[in-house]
Enzyme design. Sequence first.
Site, PDB file in Angstrom:
ATOM      1  N   ASP A 190     106.912 -15.216  14.019  1.00 26.95           N
ATOM      2  CA  ASP A 190     107.952 -14.226  14.310  1.00 26.95           C
ATOM      3  C   ASP A 190     109.189 -14.872  14.910  1.00 26.95           C
ATOM      4  O   ASP A 190     110.289 -14.326  14.839  1.00 26.95           O
ATOM      5  CB  ASP A 190     107.416 -13.132  15.232  1.00 26.95           C
ATOM      6  CG  ASP A 190     106.610 -12.142  14.420  1.00 26.95           C
ATOM      7  OD1 ASP A 190     105.488 -12.490  14.008  1.00 26.95           O
ATOM      8  OD2 ASP A 190     107.130 -11.047  14.129  1.00 26.95           O
ATOM      9  N   GLN A 215      95.966  -5.581  11.034  1.00 23.94           N
ATOM     10  CA  GLN A 215      96.779  -5.947   9.860  1.00 23.94           C
ATOM     11  C   GLN A 215      95.971  -6.784   8.874  1.00 23.94           C
ATOM     12  O   GLN A 215      96.211  -6.733   7.669  1.00 23.94           O
ATOM     13  CB  GLN A 215      98.026  -6.743  10.293  1.00 23.94           C
ATOM     14  CG  GLN A 215      99.090  -5.938  11.002  1.00 23.94           C
ATOM     15  CD  GLN A 215      98.957  -6.006  12.501  1.00 23.94           C
ATOM     16  OE1 GLN A 215      97.845  -6.122  13.026  1.00 23.94           O
ATOM     17  NE2 GLN A 215     100.060  -5.920  13.203  1.00 23.94           N
TER      18      GLN A 215
HETATM   19  O1  MRU Z   1     103.356  -6.873  14.592  1.00 28.69           O
HETATM   20  P1  MRU Z   1     103.572  -7.322  13.166  1.00 28.69           P
HETATM   21  O2  MRU Z   1     102.564  -6.792  12.224  1.00 28.69           O
HETATM   22  O3  MRU Z   1     104.991  -7.098  12.723  1.00 28.69           O
HETATM   23  O4  MRU Z   1     103.357  -8.892  13.253  1.00 28.69           O
HETATM   24  C1  MRU Z   1     103.452  -9.665  12.100  1.00 28.69           C
HETATM   25  C2  MRU Z   1     103.116 -11.075  12.337  1.00 28.69           C
HETATM   26  O5  MRU Z   1     102.840 -11.496  13.446  1.00 28.69           O
HETATM   27  C3  MRU Z   1     103.239 -11.997  11.193  1.00 28.69           C
HETATM   28  O6  MRU Z   1     102.334 -13.035  11.321  1.00 28.69           O
HETATM   29  C4  MRU Z   1     104.672 -12.552  11.217  1.00 28.69           C
HETATM   30  O7  MRU Z   1     105.606 -11.539  11.148  1.00 28.69           O
HETATM   31  C5  MRU Z   1     104.929 -13.542  10.173  1.00 28.69           C
HETATM   32  S1  MRU Z   1     104.768 -12.849   8.588  1.00 28.69           S
HETATM   33  C6  MRU Z   1     105.687 -12.983   7.481  1.00 28.69           C
END
Ligand code: MRU
Length: 349
Positions: free
Chosen positions: A237, A196
């Site tokens: 999260d 990401q």
């Molecule tokens: O697996 P993902 O890409 O959904 O994980 C995203 C993250 O861990 C971000 O750091 C988290 O959602 C916070 S972002 C606004």
Amino acid sequence: MHTIEYKPDIPIIRMIDQRRLPGTLEVLELETLEDVIHAIVDMAVRGAPAIGITAAFALALKGRSSTKATYKAWSTELGQAGEQLLESRPTAINLRWAVEQSLEFIQTLKDEALPVAQDKLDAFVQSLADEDVEINRRMAAHGAALLKDGSTVIHHCNTGSLAAVDYGTALGVIRYAHESGKQIHVLVDETRPRLQGARLTAWELDQYGISYHLISDNAAGYFLQTGQAEAVLVGADRIAANGDVANKIGTYMLALAAHDARVPFYCVAPRSTFDLRIRSGDEIPIEQRPEQEILSIQLGGEQIVPSGARAFNPAFDVTPHRLISTFITDSGLIAPPYPQSLKNLLEEE
Ligand code: MRU
């Protein structure tokens, strides 16, 4: 366009397909609840706030395309849709928050004619989306004050516009500082296995004109130890009542290295990411993703391991609250001692 949009007149949900970036900017148009759930599970849309609002949009989409004739049948169908959405990604609490907010709102519609109820639900989920952007800008303004002009910061995963409806959380702070005229250089963790950082954060920074270098996740400790980074910024999260933070896998190691190097470690998250129903990070469910994400470098790419190799793929880890220097939230900055400071500010609301 925003990362996700709901078009009730058609009705569809439009979203940027994050699996195809940065090579291709493709917009998906989803017509059914099942399509939206697949998009969340397969990570066409990802990032805690983005999947939360997508789930709210999905309920409104289901409500609009429903063939049920009574409020009771309609609301029961939406309750079941909510259950299905909750199973799509277990760690991000924003998903549960958005589904619960929407289902509670649906309860208030019981005396309305169905077409009116549908219209009101559309307006409600749109208000959640609009609020998400405002909240992110507010957090960004609070957080940007902590970043010094000319500083280099480490950022993990993607927490920008793509992880929200727009603007973003931790990356929003960096963006706000940049827009206020500060020179900020970002060391972008590539964020294995889904990359990401490399694919999405670098793409966003490039568009905002913010200078960056990509680093492997393993290199972050080196940059912290050698005094080449003044701050670390991450999103979240789910945050337990005691301040333990579940975030993208690798966050814990990054926090340990920042702590050892005495570099501030900032966690940027809206109120909807705090789960005050759980006491500590031990209670946060950690999503386990398919092995295939680890066995190749790129999704669908060539396998990099001997045939028959197995992999573990936890998508998140938990950073204990003692490693978080400050929480940057839409209610303001929250500094230790946790959990008392968190309790004071969040309960005040
Ligand atoms: O697996 P993902 O890409 O959904 O994980 C995203 C993250 O861990 C971000 O750091 C988290 O959602 C916070 S972002 C606004």
